[in-house]
Design an enzyme around this catalytic site. Structure first.
Site, PDB file in Angstrom:
ATOM      1  N   ASN A 283       0.792  -1.239   0.000  1.00 57.18           N
ATOM      2  CA  ASN A 283       0.000   0.000   0.000  1.00 57.18           C
ATOM      3  C   ASN A 283       0.826   1.293   0.000  1.00 57.18           C
ATOM      4  OD1 ASN A 283       0.707  -0.612   2.651  1.00 57.18           O
ATOM      5  ND2 ASN A 283      -1.064   0.467   3.486  1.00 57.18           N
TER       6      ASN A 283
ATOM      7  N   GLU B   1       4.897  -4.818  11.610  1.00 58.96           N
ATOM      8  CA  GLU B   1       3.914  -3.743  11.407  1.00 58.96           C
ATOM      9  C   GLU B   1       2.730  -4.370  10.681  1.00 58.96           C
ATOM     10  OE1 GLU B   1       4.173  -0.827  12.672  1.00 58.96           O
ATOM     11  OE2 GLU B   1       6.261  -0.899  13.298  1.00 58.96           O
TER      12      GLU B   1
ATOM     13  N   CYS C 208      -3.346   0.975   6.649  1.00 62.78           N
ATOM     14  CA  CYS C 208      -3.407   0.068   7.803  1.00 62.78           C
ATOM     15  C   CYS C 208      -4.037   0.725   9.026  1.00 62.78           C
ATOM     16  CB  CYS C 208      -2.012  -0.435   8.142  1.00 62.78           C
ATOM     17  SG  CYS C 208      -0.828   0.903   8.371  1.00 62.78           S
TER      18      CYS C 208
ATOM     19  N   GLU D 188       8.493   1.597  14.461  1.00 63.93           N
ATOM     20  CA  GLU D 188       9.253   2.252  13.394  1.00 63.93           C
ATOM     21  C   GLU D 188       9.203   3.756  13.653  1.00 63.93           C
ATOM     22  OE1 GLU D 188       7.586   0.729   9.643  1.00 63.93           O
ATOM     23  OE2 GLU D 188       9.278  -0.655   9.582  1.00 63.93           O
TER      24      GLU D 188
HETATM   25  P1  NAD Z   1       0.748  -9.674   3.047  1.00 58.57           P
HETATM   26  O1  NAD Z   1       0.891 -10.160   4.432  1.00 58.57           O
HETATM   27  O2  NAD Z   1      -0.082 -10.447   2.112  1.00 58.57           O
HETATM   28  O3  NAD Z   1       2.179  -9.522   2.342  1.00 58.57           O
HETATM   29  C1  NAD Z   1       3.184  -8.687   2.888  1.00 58.57           C
HETATM   30  C2  NAD Z   1       4.537  -9.151   2.400  1.00 58.57           C
HETATM   31  O4  NAD Z   1       4.836 -10.426   2.954  1.00 58.57           O
HETATM   32  C3  NAD Z   1       4.652  -9.319   0.884  1.00 58.57           C
HETATM   33  O5  NAD Z   1       5.901  -8.819   0.476  1.00 58.57           O
HETATM   34  C4  NAD Z   1       4.580 -10.823   0.712  1.00 58.57           C
HETATM   35  O6  NAD Z   1       5.227 -11.285  -0.459  1.00 58.57           O
HETATM   36  C5  NAD Z   1       5.307 -11.294   1.948  1.00 58.57           C
HETATM   37  N1  NAD Z   1       5.031 -12.662   2.391  1.00 58.57           N
HETATM   38  C6  NAD Z   1       3.908 -13.392   2.229  1.00 58.57           C
HETATM   39  N2  NAD Z   1       4.061 -14.603   2.820  1.00 58.57           N
HETATM   40  C7  NAD Z   1       5.290 -14.626   3.372  1.00 58.57           C
HETATM   41  C8  NAD Z   1       6.024 -15.592   4.116  1.00 58.57           C
HETATM   42  N3  NAD Z   1       5.524 -16.786   4.442  1.00 58.57           N
HETATM   43  N4  NAD Z   1       7.272 -15.280   4.527  1.00 58.57           N
HETATM   44  C9  NAD Z   1       7.807 -14.069   4.255  1.00 58.57           C
HETATM   45  N5  NAD Z   1       7.167 -13.123   3.523  1.00 58.57           N
HETATM   46  C10 NAD Z   1       5.911 -13.384   3.105  1.00 58.57           C
HETATM   47  O7  NAD Z   1       0.218  -8.171   3.190  1.00 58.57           O
HETATM   48  P2  NAD Z   1      -0.289  -7.201   2.018  1.00 58.57           P
HETATM   49  O8  NAD Z   1      -1.611  -7.696   1.548  1.00 58.57           O
HETATM   50  O9  NAD Z   1       0.811  -6.980   1.061  1.00 58.57           O
HETATM   51  O10 NAD Z   1      -0.473  -5.835   2.784  1.00 58.57           O
HETATM   52  C11 NAD Z   1      -1.650  -5.431   3.399  1.00 58.57           C
HETATM   53  C12 NAD Z   1      -1.542  -5.607   4.911  1.00 58.57           C
HETATM   54  O11 NAD Z   1      -0.423  -4.842   5.391  1.00 58.57           O
HETATM   55  C13 NAD Z   1      -2.747  -5.094   5.650  1.00 58.57           C
HETATM   56  O12 NAD Z   1      -3.104  -6.012   6.641  1.00 58.57           O
HETATM   57  C14 NAD Z   1      -2.252  -3.798   6.290  1.00 58.57           C
HETATM   58  O13 NAD Z   1      -2.945  -3.446   7.447  1.00 58.57           O
HETATM   59  C15 NAD Z   1      -0.804  -4.128   6.559  1.00 58.57           C
HETATM   60  N6  NAD Z   1       0.009  -2.919   6.686  1.00 58.57           N
HETATM   61  C16 NAD Z   1       0.464  -2.580   7.927  1.00 58.57           C
HETATM   62  C17 NAD Z   1       1.203  -1.412   8.099  1.00 58.57           C
HETATM   63  C18 NAD Z   1       1.691  -1.008   9.467  1.00 58.57           C
HETATM   64  O14 NAD Z   1       2.553  -0.137   9.536  1.00 58.57           O
HETATM   65  N7  NAD Z   1       1.192  -1.572  10.542  1.00 58.57           N
HETATM   66  C19 NAD Z   1       1.515  -0.611   6.999  1.00 58.57           C
HETATM   67  C20 NAD Z   1       1.048  -1.000   5.741  1.00 58.57           C
HETATM   68  C21 NAD Z   1       0.295  -2.157   5.594  1.00 58.57           C
END
Ligand code: NAD
Length: 511
Positions: A158, A256, A290, A480
């Site tokens: 995002n 995060e 998020c 962070e």
């Molecule tokens: P996701 O968990 O599907 O993927 C995030 C990352 O993890 C990607 O790069 C993906 O390739 C990788 N990944 C997936 N499986 C993995 C594994 N087994 N081992 C290591 N890496 C792996 O999340 P998304 O759909 O890309 O992002 C949306 C989510 O991110 C939402 O839940 C949002 O709330 C959260 N988010 C949190 C913050 C924060 O600061 N708290 C900021 C932005 C987004």
């Protein structure tokens, strides 16, 4: 074109195209959410390239860790200046890759990343903090903070560039090296960032990029024995897997994760202020943030007026359109999968939860799909929601607001507040929370009782470099930004120094 049409693993200071002898290359495409057309081909990092990326970071680490902090700071400041110079090009890449409106990316995404580089550069320019405590006249304790080694960064889709910078800036400033894996959904920024770091003077191997999805690239990166720490941004369910994997190697983690945050309107709030904050808390970045305040608690005394103000703002303020148009403030969802997920929740909210639809942009004459094939979802507001509804309990990550009325009519503050706080905290997540009120001390009193790591009063979403951010409960581990953000990339070494000889002379002599 603002990005390469073919993107390869980046390590040792340059892109690493796969040799023709390597096993059939696996590739994936980055897709433009506005047209569903491919933007670029990305070569998935092979297992041996992943090893090489970690090895190049290890080769660079001793010298980078020994580089005096002011010299590290000068490189990071040059990188920040290059980012600012190339703001429009990088913002356009983000707009194409994510579908986010140019009106956002051109002022937020690049700038907030550069801010963090500058913040940490200035923080370390005078040297990293240490402590010197005199124990007695002939002995003192020296406490120093040292870099961890090679850290992995894994990003969500995002805020692609911002996330890469929020991880790499403190990591590199502290003297570590990084292997970064962007989300496979929005990978375009990472190659440009890697080149910018090199142009700024970062030694080859200090910042490296690997590409691929979770199973093929993310999981092996986390498990790699050369990785000392994993900083992850993504969903709670993925974060839980990543944390378990990291625990097997006793690696440090920063997590995060997702949220389902409360946006609490108090009975004394100004109605327009409440509506403005709730709009920002739900529809900025098309709801794909998020920290969104998707559970909007509104007192029964203000409900009708807040609802009316929200509908007016949706009709008059949301301009769904081509993300590159300067007047657009509401783009498509990032992917077909995300569009389908959000639509599933909207259908569930309407048909199964039976929440009352206050506003549905799809049936409103104002909102028509700007392109035939883009991943469009118009904003939706459900009202009269209850705490048990699925749309209220689960993170949707799209433009869906749920209004939860609470009873304040004829009640004293001592009567309405405990129940309101209990309901606002009734979620396993604890990323963010916000309160709208005309009385700052009343708002503070409510904020103090909310279980969330990032909170706002009378605003939503701003998160400057100085502000440590991180979730409570299932929303995360660690922080962070701020001073805490760089401590997450350092470990402490304490040394007791005895001046003069003979301190241990009598230890065994008495036995
Ligand atoms: P996701 O968990 O599907 O993927 C995030 C990352 O993890 C990607 O790069 C993906 O390739 C990788 N990944 C997936 N499986 C993995 C594994 N087994 N081992 C290591 N890496 C792996 O999340 P998304 O759909 O890309 O992002 C949306 C989510 O991110 C939402 O839940 C949002 O709330 C959260 N988010 C949190 C913050 C924060 O600061 N708290 C900021 C932005 C987004």
């Amino acid at each position: 074109m603002t990005f390469a049409s073919e993107i390869h693993t980046f390590h040792s200071g340059k892109p690493q195209p796969q040799s023709s002898s390597s096993s059939p290359s696996s590739t994936f495409t980055s897709v433009d959410p506005t047209t569903a057309k491919p933007l670029a081909t990305i070569y998935t990092t092979t297992p041996s390239q992943l090893d090489d990326a970690v090895a190049s970071a290890h080769a660079a680490f001793p010298s980078w860790a020994q580089t005096p902090p002011p010299r590290r700071a000068a490189i990071l400041l040059r990188a920040a200046a290059l980012l600012r110079q190339r703001n429009d090009e990088l913002a356009l890449t983000e707009t194409l890759d994510t579908g986010k409106a140019w009106s956002e990316t051109s002022v937020v995404d690049v700038a907030t990343g550069a801010d963090v580089l500058e913040y940490y550069a200035h923080l370390v320019a005078g040297g990293l903090p240490g402590q010197h405590t005199r124990l007695r006249p002939d002995a003192f304790v020296l406490t120093s903070h040292e870099p961890l080694g090679v850290c992995a960064g894994i990003g969500a889709w995002n805020y692609p560039l911002q996330i890469a910078l929020w991880k790499s800036a403190p990591c590199l400033a502290a003297g570590n090296c990084m292997v970064y894996k962007p989300s496979e959904v929005t990978p375009l920024h990472a190659n440009t960032l890697a080149h910018i770091y090199i142009e700024a003077g970062l030694p080859p191997g200090v910042f490296n990029v690997v590409y691929g999805d979770g199973p093929s690239t993310g999981a092996p990166l986390v498990a790699h024995e050369g990785i000392a720490k994993v900083s992850f941004t993504g969903q709670v369910s993925t974060g839980s897997k990543v944390a378990s994997q990291a625990a097997r190697g006793m690696k440090g983690i920063t997590m995060e994760l997702g949220g389902k945050s409360p946006c609490v309107v108090l009975p004394d709030a100004d109605v327009d202020e409440a509506a403005d904050v709730a709009m920002a808390a739900n529809f900025f970045s098309t709801g794909q943030v998020c920290t969104n305040g998707t559970r909007v608690f509104v007192p029964d005394t203000l409900l009708a007026r807040v609802e009316e103000a929200l509908v007016k703002r949706c009709r008059e303020g949301i301009r769904m359109g081509l993300p590159r148009d300067e007047t657009t403030n509401f783009g498509p969802m990032v992917s077909a999968a995300q569009r389908d997920k959000v639509n599933m929740y909207i259908k569930h909210g309407r048909d199964i939860d039976r929440a009352k639809v206050l506003y549905d942009g799809a049936s409103d004459a104002q909102e028509t799909k700007p392109t035939r094939d883009g991943f469009w979802v118009a904003p939706v507001i459900f009202t009269n929601c209850t705490d048990d509804m699925r749309v209220v309990r689960e993170e949707i990550f799209g433009p869906v607001m749920c209004i939860l009325p609470y009873c304040a009519e004829g009640k004293t503050q001592e009567e309405w507040m405990p129940e309101l706080v209990r309901r606002a905290n009734d979620t396993p997540m604890g990323l963010a929370a916000g309160v709208v009120s005309s009385d700052i001390s009343l708002a503070q009193d409510v904020i103090r009782q909310l279980h969330a790591g990032i909170t706002w009063i009378n605003t939503w979403g701003e998160s400057p470099a100085e502000m440590p951010v991180g979730g409570w409960k299932m929303s995360g581990v660690g922080l962070e930004n701020g001073h805490e953000g760089i401590q997450a990339y350092m470990r402490t070494k304490s040394t007791l120094v005895q001046l003069g000889k003979g301190a241990c002379k009598d230890v065994f002599a008495k036995l």
